[in-house]
Scaffold this active site. Sequence first.
Site, PDB file in Angstrom:
ATOM      1  N   GLY A  13       0.795  -1.231   0.000  1.00 34.08           N
ATOM      2  CA  GLY A  13       0.000   0.000   0.000  1.00 34.08           C
ATOM      3  C   GLY A  13       0.823   1.274   0.000  1.00 34.08           C
ATOM      4  N   VAL A  14       2.131   1.157   0.240  1.00 32.55           N
ATOM      5  CA  VAL A  14       3.000   2.350   0.226  1.00 32.55           C
ATOM      6  C   VAL A  14       3.110   2.863  -1.209  1.00 32.55           C
ATOM      7  CG1 VAL A  14       5.412   3.090   0.501  1.00 32.55           C
ATOM      8  CG2 VAL A  14       4.299   1.755   2.302  1.00 32.55           C
ATOM      9  N   MET A  16       5.054   5.101  -4.146  1.00 30.81           N
ATOM     10  CA  MET A  16       6.438   5.454  -4.509  1.00 30.81           C
ATOM     11  C   MET A  16       6.412   6.217  -5.833  1.00 30.81           C
ATOM     12  SD  MET A  16       9.383   2.638  -5.404  1.00 30.81           S
ATOM     13  CE  MET A  16      11.060   3.172  -5.696  1.00 30.81           C
ATOM     14  N   LEU A  19       9.214   8.075 -10.941  1.00 31.86           N
ATOM     15  CA  LEU A  19      10.438   8.694 -11.469  1.00 31.86           C
ATOM     16  C   LEU A  19      11.200   9.331 -10.316  1.00 31.86           C
ATOM     17  CD1 LEU A  19      12.300   9.841 -13.687  1.00 31.86           C
ATOM     18  CD2 LEU A  19      10.603  11.584 -14.116  1.00 31.86           C
ATOM     19  N   TYR A  52      27.719   3.222  -2.076  1.00 27.18           N
ATOM     20  CA  TYR A  52      28.060   4.393  -2.900  1.00 27.18           C
ATOM     21  C   TYR A  52      28.917   5.397  -2.132  1.00 27.18           C
ATOM     22  CZ  TYR A  52      24.106   2.767  -5.833  1.00 27.18           C
ATOM     23  OH  TYR A  52      23.241   2.023  -6.600  1.00 27.18           O
ATOM     24  N   HIS A 110      21.137  -5.273  -1.568  1.00 29.13           N
ATOM     25  CA  HIS A 110      21.771  -4.761  -2.782  1.00 29.13           C
ATOM     26  C   HIS A 110      22.069  -5.862  -3.808  1.00 29.13           C
ATOM     27  CE1 HIS A 110      24.482  -1.200  -4.167  1.00 29.13           C
ATOM     28  NE2 HIS A 110      24.039  -1.863  -5.210  1.00 29.13           N
TER      29      HIS A 110
HETATM   30  P1  NDP Z   1      22.118   5.804 -16.028  1.00 26.69           P
HETATM   31  O1  NDP Z   1      21.672   4.793 -17.015  1.00 26.69           O
HETATM   32  O2  NDP Z   1      21.103   6.605 -15.266  1.00 26.69           O
HETATM   33  O3  NDP Z   1      23.093   6.754 -16.817  1.00 26.69           O
HETATM   34  C1  NDP Z   1      23.748   7.848 -16.239  1.00 26.69           C
HETATM   35  C2  NDP Z   1      24.596   8.469 -17.340  1.00 26.69           C
HETATM   36  O4  NDP Z   1      23.743   9.098 -18.313  1.00 26.69           O
HETATM   37  C3  NDP Z   1      25.516   9.514 -16.815  1.00 26.69           C
HETATM   38  O5  NDP Z   1      26.726   9.403 -17.552  1.00 26.69           O
HETATM   39  C4  NDP Z   1      24.821  10.829 -17.170  1.00 26.69           C
HETATM   40  O6  NDP Z   1      25.781  11.827 -17.400  1.00 26.69           O
HETATM   41  C5  NDP Z   1      24.110  10.472 -18.442  1.00 26.69           C
HETATM   42  N1  NDP Z   1      22.850  11.209 -18.645  1.00 26.69           N
HETATM   43  C6  NDP Z   1      21.857  11.399 -17.748  1.00 26.69           C
HETATM   44  N2  NDP Z   1      20.836  12.086 -18.299  1.00 26.69           N
HETATM   45  C7  NDP Z   1      21.196  12.355 -19.571  1.00 26.69           C
HETATM   46  C8  NDP Z   1      20.548  13.037 -20.635  1.00 26.69           C
HETATM   47  N3  NDP Z   1      19.334  13.577 -20.498  1.00 26.69           N
HETATM   48  N4  NDP Z   1      21.220  13.126 -21.823  1.00 26.69           N
HETATM   49  C9  NDP Z   1      22.449  12.582 -21.976  1.00 26.69           C
HETATM   50  N5  NDP Z   1      23.103  11.924 -21.000  1.00 26.69           N
HETATM   51  C10 NDP Z   1      22.479  11.801 -19.803  1.00 26.69           C
HETATM   52  O7  NDP Z   1      23.131   5.062 -15.004  1.00 26.69           O
HETATM   53  P2  NDP Z   1      23.208   4.742 -13.468  1.00 26.69           P
HETATM   54  O8  NDP Z   1      24.100   3.570 -13.351  1.00 26.69           O
HETATM   55  O9  NDP Z   1      23.569   5.943 -12.705  1.00 26.69           O
HETATM   56  O10 NDP Z   1      21.741   4.263 -13.056  1.00 26.69           O
HETATM   57  C11 NDP Z   1      20.793   5.092 -12.404  1.00 26.69           C
HETATM   58  C12 NDP Z   1      20.715   4.787 -10.916  1.00 26.69           C
HETATM   59  O11 NDP Z   1      20.385   3.411 -10.687  1.00 26.69           O
HETATM   60  C13 NDP Z   1      22.037   4.938 -10.160  1.00 26.69           C
HETATM   61  O12 NDP Z   1      22.418   6.277  -9.975  1.00 26.69           O
HETATM   62  C14 NDP Z   1      21.747   4.172  -8.897  1.00 26.69           C
HETATM   63  O13 NDP Z   1      20.955   4.952  -8.007  1.00 26.69           O
HETATM   64  C15 NDP Z   1      20.986   2.995  -9.454  1.00 26.69           C
HETATM   65  N6  NDP Z   1      21.877   1.824  -9.720  1.00 26.69           N
HETATM   66  C16 NDP Z   1      21.685   0.692  -8.964  1.00 26.69           C
HETATM   67  C17 NDP Z   1      22.464  -0.424  -9.167  1.00 26.69           C
HETATM   68  C18 NDP Z   1      22.211  -1.638  -8.341  1.00 26.69           C
HETATM   69  O14 NDP Z   1      23.047  -2.576  -8.359  1.00 26.69           O
HETATM   70  N7  NDP Z   1      21.128  -1.708  -7.607  1.00 26.69           N
HETATM   71  C19 NDP Z   1      23.551  -0.447 -10.172  1.00 26.69           C
HETATM   72  C20 NDP Z   1      23.657   0.773 -10.930  1.00 26.69           C
HETATM   73  C21 NDP Z   1      22.840   1.853 -10.706  1.00 26.69           C
HETATM   74  P3  NDP Z   1      25.864  13.173 -16.488  1.00 26.69           P
HETATM   75  O15 NDP Z   1      25.770  12.747 -15.045  1.00 26.69           O
HETATM   76  O16 NDP Z   1      27.183  13.750 -16.868  1.00 26.69           O
HETATM   77  O17 NDP Z   1      24.693  14.004 -16.922  1.00 26.69           O
END
Ligand code: NDP
Length: 285
Positions: A13-14, A16, A19, A52, A110
């Site tokens: 029920g939470v 989220m 986006l 992280y 994780h």
């Molecule tokens: P993403 O797929 O979100 O990609 C991030 C990259 O895309 C960065 O290089 C960023 O560059 C670039 N980017 C972002 N927006 C745009 C845009 N509009 N146009 C062009 N380039 C863009 O990668 P993440 O690995 O960061 O995944 C998102 C989140 O998922 C992580 O931050 C984390 O919270 C989570 N995650 C969880 C994992 C798990 O094992 N549970 C593993 C990996 C991620 P810039 O920052 O320079 O804009």
Amino acid sequence: MAASNRLVTLNNGVQMPILGFGVFQVPDDQTERVVADALAAGYRAIDTAASYGNEEAVGRAIARSGIPRDELFVTTKLWIQHTGEPTARREFDQSLRRLGLDYLDLYLIHQPLGDYYSSWHAMEKLQAEGLIRAIGVSNFHRDRLVDLVTHNDITSAVNQVETHPFFQRAADQRVMREHGVQIESWGPFAEGRNNLFTNPVLTRIGDAHGRSVAQVVLRWLIQRDVVVIPKSVRPDRMAQNLAVFDFDLTDDEMTSIAALDTGASMFFDHRDPEMVACLGSRRVD
Ligand code: NDP
């Protein structure tokens, strides 16, 4: 409606936000500024992890923002080295302290590695005590997820897994749905791998709507009911990535994107023995 108000309802029920904002690989010394910018842009869900190394900076940005706590949705994750009970409980307390919060919205295991069943039991208790609103997992393949669900009282609310146009997880999503588990995408842009940002199919669809490839990808995931947490250190991209609620992809466009699936990770397979050993040996302070 503001983007931050678009919600999914989890199995307990939470609610989220569909986006949110991820902070993996944001350097610790930039995280406070980056999260402050993201909150100012309108993000209300923040995804971090103990591994992280930036929970304290996330916490400082939250405190500085003045946004009421109940308008935020904060997720963090338990690292492999801290699985087990009571270790998981101790580590949860540490994360909460680093974040400067008195409860967490979502706490995730994780990786499907180590003594995560004991961690789950600790997390079930923390949820019962009101210290976590929802508990879930990350990087669980379907067999591991179903096993965990089958042998425990609380069903994982979320499974956060790599999900993007080149690794779409449709069959995984079906299994999650059958069990009431919400899929959440990590790496929605595959971190730009496989030339995602210049992919011709995504570019053509973006051009048809006057949108960027990033917006097309996020819209496509949201239309599939996948929670997304894109990361960017740039305020212009933060705003761009939030502006995905005022257009729709057509069925034909959804089908064209479906054809980009390779069925394989752009990073690594969590079932690869070398990776299991490598992740298991990674220590987090
Ligand atoms: P993403 O797929 O979100 O990609 C991030 C990259 O895309 C960065 O290089 C960023 O560059 C670039 N980017 C972002 N927006 C745009 C845009 N509009 N146009 C062009 N380039 C863009 O990668 P993440 O690995 O960061 O995944 C998102 C989140 O998922 C992580 O931050 C984390 O919270 C989570 N995650 C969880 C994992 C798990 O094992 N549970 C593993 C990996 C991620 P810039 O920052 O320079 O804009």
